[in-house]
Enzyme design. Structure first.
Site, short mmCIF file in Angstrom:
data_model
loop_
_atom_site.label_atom_id
_atom_site.label_comp_id
_atom_site.label_asym_id
_atom_site.label_seq_id
_atom_site.Cartn_x
_atom_site.Cartn_y
_atom_site.Cartn_z
N ARG A 1 0.84 -1.20 0.00
CA ARG A 1 0.00 0.00 0.00
C ARG A 1 0.87 1.25 0.00
O ARG A 1 2.08 1.18 0.17
CB ARG A 1 -0.96 -0.02 1.20
CG ARG A 1 -0.30 -0.41 2.52
CD ARG A 1 -0.89 0.27 3.67
NE ARG A 1 -0.80 1.71 3.49
CZ ARG A 1 0.30 2.42 3.69
NH1 ARG A 1 1.43 1.86 4.06
NH2 ARG A 1 0.30 3.73 3.51
N ALA B 1 1.03 4.98 -2.35
CA ALA B 1 1.14 5.19 -3.80
C ALA B 1 2.48 4.73 -4.37
O ALA B 1 2.56 4.05 -5.39
CB ALA B 1 0.90 6.66 -4.11
N ARG C 1 -6.03 0.13 -7.25
CA ARG C 1 -6.16 1.31 -6.36
C ARG C 1 -6.18 2.51 -7.31
O ARG C 1 -5.15 3.13 -7.56
CB ARG C 1 -4.99 1.42 -5.38
CG ARG C 1 -4.74 0.27 -4.41
CD ARG C 1 -5.76 0.10 -3.32
NE ARG C 1 -6.12 1.25 -2.51
CZ ARG C 1 -5.46 1.66 -1.41
NH1 ARG C 1 -4.39 1.04 -1.00
NH2 ARG C 1 -5.89 2.69 -0.71
N CYS D 1 -1.63 9.16 8.21
CA CYS D 1 -1.48 7.92 7.45
C CYS D 1 -0.02 7.46 7.42
O CYS D 1 0.77 7.81 8.31
CB CYS D 1 -2.03 8.12 6.03
SG CYS D 1 -2.33 6.57 5.15
N ASP E 1 -1.45 11.01 -2.95
CA ASP E 1 -1.70 9.99 -3.98
C ASP E 1 -1.79 10.61 -5.35
O ASP E 1 -1.50 9.94 -6.35
CB ASP E 1 -3.00 9.24 -3.67
CG ASP E 1 -2.77 8.22 -2.59
OD1 ASP E 1 -2.80 8.60 -1.40
OD2 ASP E 1 -2.49 7.05 -2.93
N ASN F 1 -5.26 12.82 -0.93
CA ASN F 1 -4.53 11.98 0.02
C ASN F 1 -5.53 11.28 0.93
O ASN F 1 -6.74 11.49 0.83
CB ASN F 1 -3.53 12.82 0.83
CG ASN F 1 -2.53 11.98 1.58
OD1 ASN F 1 -1.96 11.03 1.02
ND2 ASN F 1 -2.30 12.26 2.84
N LYS F 2 -5.01 10.44 1.79
CA LYS F 2 -5.84 9.63 2.70
C LYS F 2 -6.95 10.45 3.33
O LYS F 2 -6.72 11.59 3.78
CB LYS F 2 -4.91 9.03 3.76
CG LYS F 2 -5.57 8.22 4.83
CD LYS F 2 -6.39 7.06 4.30
CE LYS F 2 -5.65 6.20 3.32
NZ LYS F 2 -6.54 5.25 2.61
N LYS G 1 3.53 12.17 -9.42
CA LYS G 1 2.18 12.16 -8.84
C LYS G 1 1.31 13.30 -9.38
O LYS G 1 0.18 13.48 -8.94
CB LYS G 1 2.27 12.23 -7.31
CG LYS G 1 2.81 10.93 -6.73
CD LYS G 1 2.93 10.98 -5.24
CE LYS G 1 3.32 9.60 -4.72
NZ LYS G 1 3.57 9.61 -3.28
#
Ligand code: RUB
Length: 270
Positions: free
Chosen positions: A18, A20, A55, A109, A178, A187-188, A213
């Site tokens: 997990r 990115a 994902r 995270c 991400d 993001n999370k 990204k």
């Protein structure tokens, strides 16, 4: 490394693999092996699409695949792997400059890139303290807290809803991403509330991310995960995995190319 596609997809889906960057690295290593045997034709495309969909919010794998599609060679995959590793080192060095001796940092995270920046500052001898949120429902903050604690960094694990309680003691917020999009930073889930609380208390909110990204995809896809991650049964539940923090909350983005303003990033996204 996973030998077959189904095993790798399962590991990514269940989040054994997990974050990115890690998803991209493991997928690239798998594809290098796969393409050595099967080439870059239809089967590659099928495997690539399947990995990309596992994902979907994280864009780095998508961007890597686009580069491979332009130049279908093992060397392209090798270059991308080298590039990703180099970028993280560069990001760590650049990012640590914003962390001053004595700083208290809040993070959310588990982001390898954000953690790399924090670790680098510590390695340079800066005395730092970190508040890491648990990050419900999958508790990836535990990975961050354990990793930093093992290294000897003074780290306090807090529950997600305690952000406001602790922000007053914080000098800077540093999170990963991400996808870096025109709408903001993906993001999370819980990153956006952290950014709002940071702004309310005038604490700078920094994002850490490789320029791989940068997300130019038209559609923003927010992955919704199994509701069983939140609670077993019998209730109506929603479980989005990411949120989008608007640019007005972001002070800078730490990339391998430099510490960039939201304006710089928006220009790059055009
Ligand atoms: C992880 C997460 C991370 C980013 C960046 O979400 O949101 O902050 O992926 O991580 P999940 P990195 O645990 O659902 O994958 O810096 O490692 O790329």
């Amino acid at each position: 490394m996973s030998d077959d596609l189904e095993t790798l997809v399962k590991k990514i889906k269940t989040m054994e693999i997990r974050g990115a960057r890690e998803i991209a690295l493991e997928s690239l290593k798998f594809l290098r092996k796969f393409c050595r045997k099967k080439g870059f034709g239809k089967e590659f495309e099928k495997a690539a699409r399947k990995l990309e969909k596992t994902r979907p919010t994280a864009v780095v794998l998508h961007n890597c695949l686009e580069k491979i599609r332009e130049k279908r060679k093992i060397e392209t995959i090798n270059k991308l792997l080298r590039r990703l590793n180099r970028a993280t080192k560069e990001i760590a060095k650049r990012g640590s400059r914003i962390i001053k001796d004595g700083y208290t940092i809040m993070t959310h995270c588990h982001s390898e890139e954000a953690v790399a920046v924090i670790k680098q500052a510590f390695k340079e001898g800066k005395k730092i303290k970190v508040y890491a949120t648990m990050t419900e429902p999958r508790d990836q903050g535990l990975i961050t807290a354990k990793e930093l604690t093992t290294m000897g960094i003074d780290t306090i694990l807090i529950i997600d809803s305690a952000i406001e309680f602790f922000i007053k003691d914080v000098d800077i917020v540093i999170v990963g991403t991400d996808a870096i999009r025109k709408e903001g930073i993906v993001n999370k889930i819980g990153t956006y509330p952290m950014a709002v609380v940071a702004k309310e208390h005038k604490k700078p909110f920094y994002v850490v991310g490789d320029t791989l990204k940068l997300d130019r995809r038209k559609k923003l896809i927010i992955e919704e995960r199994a509701v069983s991650e939140v609670y077993k049964d019998g209730l109506a539940i929603r479980n989005p995995a990411f949120d989008v923090t608007p640019w007005k909350y972001v002070k800078r983005v730490i990339t391998e190319k430099g510490i960039l303003t939201p304006g710089n990033i928006l220009k790059m996204l055009k």
